[in-house]
Design an enzyme around this catalytic site. Structure first.
Site, PDB file in Angstrom:
ATOM      1  N   CYS A 150     -45.076  -8.017  10.467  1.00  0.00           N
ATOM      2  CA  CYS A 150     -46.135  -7.965   9.415  1.00  0.00           C
ATOM      3  C   CYS A 150     -45.764  -8.897   8.411  1.00  0.00           C
ATOM      4  O   CYS A 150     -46.505  -9.843   8.011  1.00  0.00           O
ATOM      5  CB  CYS A 150     -46.492  -6.488   8.544  1.00  0.00           C
ATOM      6  SG  CYS A 150     -44.995  -5.624   8.216  1.00  0.00           S
ATOM      7  N   TYR A 151     -44.640  -8.874   7.790  1.00  0.00           N
ATOM      8  CA  TYR A 151     -44.120  -9.611   6.684  1.00  0.00           C
ATOM      9  C   TYR A 151     -44.000 -11.133   7.299  1.00  0.00           C
ATOM     10  O   TYR A 151     -44.425 -12.278   6.839  1.00  0.00           O
ATOM     11  CB  TYR A 151     -42.669  -9.349   6.218  1.00  0.00           C
ATOM     12  CG  TYR A 151     -42.569  -8.269   5.370  1.00  0.00           C
ATOM     13  CD1 TYR A 151     -43.461  -8.256   4.160  1.00  0.00           C
ATOM     14  CD2 TYR A 151     -41.704  -7.291   5.380  1.00  0.00           C
ATOM     15  CE1 TYR A 151     -43.315  -7.568   2.975  1.00  0.00           C
ATOM     16  CE2 TYR A 151     -41.921  -6.393   4.479  1.00  0.00           C
ATOM     17  CZ  TYR A 151     -42.645  -5.944   3.243  1.00  0.00           C
ATOM     18  OH  TYR A 151     -42.431  -5.048   2.517  1.00  0.00           O
TER      19      TYR A 151
END
EC number: 1.2.1.38
Length: 344
Positions: A150-151
């Site tokens: 996600c990051y």
């Protein structure tokens, strides 16, 4: 219909994958596994899926049943796909892995960050990093797809136009990122308790987060040279969402950065470059497979600030996995993913 298997369907990415595939006209979930919940009906565990998966129950992982699928998703902790992916690939089954098992190209680097030897280094040469905005053509031909974290998704999409154009000083990149609590997973942990996470925000893993080498790997490939990245993640009191505030020094202040970003993502169905001066909000992408980006140059100086928001469970995980499925099987990339974000 594409026959789908899912290994590890009881976490947040697993149930999100089920939700998205329930709306997919060309995918049918035939097998879903969980050792701890074997025999439990999917609809009993997840009432939001009643009427979509009636008759489907969790089962103990069985290699023959999984190998009979066209594609198997792994929504598991790291290390699990190492043990099973090779057998499935040998049987001709495609693998889309939502864990970190095949994201890093260097097995030793993976072992350093994940605290154990890489369990299937021989498969790394076959793994395609599943960021469609970069590797779409490779994804079409892939056997094994590593879905980005996600990051890394929010950060790479924000920095890519600058690095690809050679406009940013690659030695001084900063990613200041905030995540909702669902990013920590569904397992019981004190830090995820309501009384611990509510009405509070904190940085964590400042010394080094597991997503750092993944982000650095992608940015290094985009820049074509070594990069210097400071990545600081934060836990925020929301359930879903990633907000990345990205900083870079540009080497040419005459370039129209708004036009640069708009041109780079003009043909990308799931990247929305917002009008100049915008401030994208995480709530605008909740439940949607979209990355919204805004680019700023405060006071007209050489420091660029890029704002990038995604839903960590959708574009940051399960939605991106389905996007990869669509590309892999030659479908419309937007199939099953065209829904808007949820407001309020």
């Amino acid at each position: 219909m594409i026959k789908v298997g899912i290994v590890g369907g009881t976490g947040y990415t697993g149930v999100e994958l089920l939700r998205l595939l329930a709306q997919h006209p060309q995918a049918e979930v035939a097998v879903i596994t969980s050792r701890s919940e074997a025999g439990v009906a999917v609809a009993d565990m997840y009432p939001n899926l009643r009427g979509h998966y009636d008759g489907l129950a969790f089962s103990v992982p069985d290699s023959k049943a999984l190998a009979a699928c066209d594609v198997v998703f792994f929504a598991t902790p790291h290390g699990v796909a190492h043990a099973l992916a090779g057998e499935l690939l040998a049987a001709g089954t495609k693998v889309i892995d939502l864990s970190a098992d095949f994201r890093l190209q260097d097995a030793a680097e993976w072992g350093k960050w994940y605290g154990q030897p890489h369990g299937a280094p021989e498969l790394l040469k076959d793994a395609v990093y599943g960021l469609p905005e970069v590797n779409r053509e490779k994804i079409r031909q892939a056997r094994l797809i590593a879905v980005p974290g996600c990051y890394p998704t929010a950060t790479q999409l924000g920095f890519l136009p600058l690095l690809e154009a050679g406009l940013a000083d690659p030695s001084r990149l900063i990613a200041d990122c905030k995540s909702g609590v669902s990013g920590a997973g569904r397992g019981a942990a004190v830090g995820s308790l309501f009384c611990e996470a509510g009405e509070s925000m904190k940085a964590y893993a400042v010394k080094g987060h597991r997503h750092l080498p993944e982000i650095s790997q992608g940015l290094r490939l985009a820049a074509g040279k070594d990069i210097g990245l400071t990545f600081v993640p934060h836990l925020t009191p929301m359930i879903r969402g990633i907000h990345a505030t990205l900083y870079a020094n540009v080497v040419d202040t005459s370039v129209d950065l708004q036009a640069l970003f708009e041109k780079r993502y003009a043909d990308e169905p799931f990247v929305d470059v917002m009008p100049a001066g915008s401030h994208p909000e995480t709530r605008s992408v909740r439940g949607a497979n979209v990355c919204r980006i805004a680019v700023h140059r405060p006071q007209g100086g050489d420091l660029v600030v890029v704002l990038s928001v995604i839903d960590n469970l959708v574009k940051g995980a399960s939605g991106q996995a389905v996007q990869n499925l669509n590309i892999l099987f030659g479908l419309d990339e937007r199939m099953g993913l065209s829904h808007a974000g949820l407001l309020p």
